[in-house]
Design a protein around this motif. Structure first.
Motif, PDB file in Angstrom:
ATOM      1  N   VAL A 136     -14.206   0.177 -23.041  1.00  0.00           N
ATOM      2  CA  VAL A 136     -14.634   1.460 -22.402  1.00  0.00           C
ATOM      3  C   VAL A 136     -13.895   2.420 -22.750  1.00  0.00           C
ATOM      4  O   VAL A 136     -12.428   2.374 -22.960  1.00  0.00           O
ATOM      5  CB  VAL A 136     -14.405   1.188 -20.874  1.00  0.00           C
ATOM      6  N   PRO A 137     -14.298   3.702 -23.434  1.00  0.00           N
ATOM      7  CA  PRO A 137     -13.620   4.654 -23.804  1.00  0.00           C
ATOM      8  C   PRO A 137     -12.760   5.566 -22.971  1.00  0.00           C
ATOM      9  O   PRO A 137     -13.157   6.907 -22.750  1.00  0.00           O
ATOM     10  CB  PRO A 137     -14.690   5.670 -24.654  1.00  0.00           C
ATOM     11  N   ILE A 138     -11.816   5.140 -22.171  1.00  0.00           N
ATOM     12  CA  ILE A 138     -10.846   5.749 -21.368  1.00  0.00           C
ATOM     13  C   ILE A 138      -9.619   5.673 -21.812  1.00  0.00           C
ATOM     14  O   ILE A 138      -9.105   4.620 -21.982  1.00  0.00           O
ATOM     15  CB  ILE A 138     -10.935   5.427 -19.882  1.00  0.00           C
ATOM     16  N   VAL A 181      -5.326   8.054 -15.325  1.00  0.00           N
ATOM     17  CA  VAL A 181      -5.158   7.368 -14.242  1.00  0.00           C
ATOM     18  C   VAL A 181      -6.506   7.566 -13.521  1.00  0.00           C
ATOM     19  O   VAL A 181      -7.035   6.619 -12.839  1.00  0.00           O
ATOM     20  CB  VAL A 181      -3.783   7.506 -13.225  1.00  0.00           C
ATOM     21  N   GLU A 182      -6.721   8.846 -13.076  1.00  0.00           N
ATOM     22  CA  GLU A 182      -7.808   9.307 -12.332  1.00  0.00           C
ATOM     23  C   GLU A 182      -9.195   8.591 -12.895  1.00  0.00           C
ATOM     24  O   GLU A 182      -9.860   7.896 -12.168  1.00  0.00           O
ATOM     25  CB  GLU A 182      -7.999  10.761 -12.318  1.00  0.00           C
ATOM     26  N   ALA A 183      -9.344   8.878 -14.184  1.00  0.00           N
ATOM     27  CA  ALA A 183     -10.564   8.312 -14.738  1.00  0.00           C
ATOM     28  C   ALA A 183     -10.816   6.864 -14.699  1.00  0.00           C
ATOM     29  O   ALA A 183     -11.752   6.079 -14.669  1.00  0.00           O
ATOM     30  CB  ALA A 183     -10.781   8.922 -16.213  1.00  0.00           C
ATOM     31  N   MET A 184      -9.629   6.126 -14.884  1.00  0.00           N
ATOM     32  CA  MET A 184      -9.525   4.669 -14.966  1.00  0.00           C
ATOM     33  C   MET A 184      -9.823   4.119 -13.710  1.00  0.00           C
ATOM     34  O   MET A 184     -10.898   3.332 -13.430  1.00  0.00           O
ATOM     35  CB  MET A 184      -8.183   4.037 -15.292  1.00  0.00           C
ATOM     36  N   ALA A 213     -13.252   1.826 -12.683  1.00  0.00           N
ATOM     37  CA  ALA A 213     -13.147   0.641 -11.892  1.00  0.00           C
ATOM     38  C   ALA A 213     -13.889   0.535 -10.723  1.00  0.00           C
ATOM     39  O   ALA A 213     -14.498  -0.387 -10.123  1.00  0.00           O
ATOM     40  CB  ALA A 213     -11.677   0.281 -11.796  1.00  0.00           C
ATOM     41  N   LYS A 214     -13.632   1.509  -9.847  1.00  0.00           N
ATOM     42  CA  LYS A 214     -14.704   1.600  -8.498  1.00  0.00           C
ATOM     43  C   LYS A 214     -15.956   1.574  -8.726  1.00  0.00           C
ATOM     44  O   LYS A 214     -16.770   0.868  -8.162  1.00  0.00           O
ATOM     45  CB  LYS A 214     -13.886   2.668  -7.864  1.00  0.00           C
ATOM     46  N   GLY A 262       1.978   5.246 -11.935  1.00  0.00           N
ATOM     47  CA  GLY A 262       1.460   4.712 -10.743  1.00  0.00           C
ATOM     48  C   GLY A 262      -0.015   4.225 -10.905  1.00  0.00           C
ATOM     49  O   GLY A 262      -0.711   4.504  -9.799  1.00  0.00           O
ATOM     50  N   MET A 263      -0.356   3.715 -12.087  1.00  0.00           N
ATOM     51  CA  MET A 263      -1.779   3.374 -11.920  1.00  0.00           C
ATOM     52  C   MET A 263      -2.036   2.042 -11.006  1.00  0.00           C
ATOM     53  O   MET A 263      -3.201   2.132 -10.254  1.00  0.00           O
ATOM     54  CB  MET A 263      -2.261   2.744 -13.224  1.00  0.00           C
ATOM     55  N   VAL A 264      -1.050   1.438 -10.801  1.00  0.00           N
ATOM     56  CA  VAL A 264      -1.425   0.081 -10.167  1.00  0.00           C
ATOM     57  C   VAL A 264      -1.385   0.672  -8.421  1.00  0.00           C
ATOM     58  O   VAL A 264      -2.232   0.360  -7.813  1.00  0.00           O
ATOM     59  CB  VAL A 264      -0.189  -0.840 -10.275  1.00  0.00           C
ATOM     60  N   ASP A 265      -0.453   1.614  -8.020  1.00  0.00           N
ATOM     61  CA  ASP A 265      -0.679   2.211  -6.788  1.00  0.00           C
ATOM     62  C   ASP A 265      -1.765   2.921  -6.509  1.00  0.00           C
ATOM     63  O   ASP A 265      -2.605   2.822  -5.537  1.00  0.00           O
ATOM     64  CB  ASP A 265       0.472   3.475  -6.656  1.00  0.00           C
ATOM     65  N   ALA A 266      -2.453   3.559  -7.482  1.00  0.00           N
ATOM     66  CA  ALA A 266      -3.777   4.190  -7.392  1.00  0.00           C
ATOM     67  C   ALA A 266      -4.854   3.304  -7.417  1.00  0.00           C
ATOM     68  O   ALA A 266      -5.859   3.563  -6.445  1.00  0.00           O
ATOM     69  CB  ALA A 266      -3.922   5.155  -8.462  1.00  0.00           C
ATOM     70  N   LEU A 267      -4.921   2.080  -7.946  1.00  0.00           N
ATOM     71  CA  LEU A 267      -5.860   1.173  -8.001  1.00  0.00           C
ATOM     72  C   LEU A 267      -5.873   0.707  -6.602  1.00  0.00           C
ATOM     73  O   LEU A 267      -7.045   0.415  -5.975  1.00  0.00           O
ATOM     74  CB  LEU A 267      -5.931  -0.018  -8.992  1.00  0.00           C
ATOM     75  N   GLU A 268      -4.668   0.057  -5.940  1.00  0.00           N
ATOM     76  CA  GLU A 268      -4.563  -0.403  -4.891  1.00  0.00           C
ATOM     77  C   GLU A 268      -5.068   0.456  -3.693  1.00  0.00           C
ATOM     78  O   GLU A 268      -5.732   0.058  -2.758  1.00  0.00           O
ATOM     79  CB  GLU A 268      -2.956  -0.682  -4.580  1.00  0.00           C
TER      80      GLU A 268
END
Ligand code: AMP
Ligand code: GLY
Length: 419
Positions: free
Chosen positions: A44-46, A51-54, A58-59, A77-83
């Motif tokens: 996936v070209p990200i 963080v925002e686009a990922m 994913a959503k 903080g990608m894990v925080d944002a995903l959670e």
């Protein structure tokens, strides 16, 4: 499950390939991935740092789980944002990833909890840093506080070299904000060992030890790189030393993070030096090492997805993680000129032949429109072999690498054979 792996180097290829064996996983994705990962996962070209686009991707694509492998997105903080978006993820939250992202933090943590490491002081004022260097003398080590692509550490043989390093970090802004604060520490001696541990906030499970070779040329000469090769287990890391590290370093670190309200879930990387006074911490990372990951995961027998899920759930103590009674060697094939300037876009030959006796992890490769795999980075491939002992694994990796060629290819001939 639908699983996304974030990153696009050799480490991520090893994670993807190991996860692909899990019966729990129906579909694997990797962002941004690379030319070799494309064979096992949908790329996936990200960018890994977006963080925002990922999170949005994913959503939208209903990922059940995301594995965040590189340091930068963890620190961001990608894990925080995903959670926050309701997507379970593997990796520490930003407040625990700081153990890698700030050396001032990690040194402070070790001091507070009496975890053995080099004596140090932290500085924000250049004149005070220079005075400390003059007072302590050389050799001495100067480290930028923040993430600096592995280049923020200067092991200075003379006071003049150390002063120059402190000036370039603190006054000239060589590493931007990452160098506004520095740690100046005692120079330790002894063999280096990496121990990666799975951690679930409270419990930990060490993986087989490994050794990375950071210098570009044979005999540990030349500039530092991201890593030119790794073996597992690390020679000299005896069961007695392992038991001492567990008691004095691993368990106290995990307990310290929990006590500070920063429970660590993920892979905690212990960079150790076996000094004459016992094992001491050189550095912590908040993730798998690259290329240590390629060697170590080659020895895993258990289902990696089960381990990732247990690290999140806090149930690692209930899992019996099994490893092969064997050894592994990952030999990095790099672009000529790396870690300095290098050209890319060269076709790579011999991948299929090498793949018959070794696993060739892709780090800096790209699949072009004509289906040709080309070089696209400094570290290009990690040729990884497993053998009954280290000698066998090393020989096998070098034998397989003989089949591979690309313009200006460069590799070390002594991986696993020096301390
Ligand atoms: P780091 O990025 O902190 O892992 O440092 C990079 C490399 O510098 C390490 O792998 C060591 O070889 C070396 N190094 C870092 N700190 C010290 C120290 N206090 N004494 C001796 N060597 C060090
Ligand atoms: N191989 C060293 C690191 O990943 O930091």
């Amino acid at each position: 499950m639908k699983v996304l792996v974030v990153g696009g180097g050799g480490r991520e290829h090893a994670i993807v390939r190991t996860l692909a064996k899990s019966p729990k996983i129906d579909a694997l994705y990797c962002a941004p991935g690379n030319g070799g990962i494309a064979a096992q996962a949908q790329c996936v070209p990200i960018k890994a740092t977006d963080v925002e686009a990922m999170v949005a991707w994913a959503k939208e694509n209903a990922m059940d789980f995301v594995v965040v492998a590189p340091d930068d997105p963890l620190a961001l903080g990608m894990v925080d944002a995903l959670e926050a978006a309701g997507i379970p993820a593997f990796g520490p939250r930003a407040n625990a990833a700081v153990i890698e992202a700030s050396k001032v933090f990690s040194k402070g943590l070790m001091a507070k909890y009496h975890i053995p490491t080099a004596k140090y002081r932290a500085f924000t004022d250049l004149e005070e840093a220079l005075a400390y260097i003059r007072q302590e003398g050389s050799p001495i080590v100067v480290k930028a506080d923040g993430l600096a692509l592995g280049k923020g550490v200067v092991v200075a043989q003379t006071a003049a070299e150390a002063e120059e390093a402190a000036r370039s970090m603190m006054a000239d802004g060589k590493f931007g904000a990452a160098g506004a604060k520095v740690v100046i520490e005692e120079c330790m001696t002894g063999p280096e060992v990496t121990v990666l541990c799975f951690v679930d906030g409270e419990h930990l499970s060490p993986m087989p030890s490994s050794r990375d070779h950071k210098r570009a040329y044979d005999g540990d000469k030349g500039p530092n790189t991201g890593g030119m090769g790794a073996v597992s287990p690390a020679p000299g890391y005896t069961p007695e030393i392992a038991a001492r590290c567990m008691k004095e370093i691993f368990l106290p670190t995990v307990a310290a993070l929990k006590a500070e309200g920063r429970p660590f879930h993920g892979v905690l990387y212990f960079g150790l030096m076996l000094t004459p006074d016992g094992p001491k911490v050189v550095e912590y990372n908040a993730r798998f090492g690259d290329p240590e990951c390629q060697a170590v995961l080659s020895l895993l027998e258990s289902d990696l997805m089960d381990i990732f899920l247990a690290c999140r759930a806090g149930t690692l103590d209930q899992l019996d993680i099994r490893w092969k009674e064997a050894a592994a060697c990952c030999l990095v094939l790099a672009s000529g000129g790396y870690p300095g300037k290098y050209a890319t876009g060269y076709p790579i030959n011999g991948l299929e032949e090498a793949g018959k006796t070794a696993v060739v992890f892709h780090a800096g490769t790209k699949l072009d429109e004509g289906g040709v795999i080309r070089t696209s980075g400094g570290r290009v491939l990690g040729v990884t072999a497993v053998g009954r002992d280290l000698e066998a694994a090393i020989d096998e990796a070098y034998a397989a690498a003989k089949h591979i060629s690309f313009q200006d290819m460069h590799f070390r001939t002594d991986i696993g054979r020096t301390v």
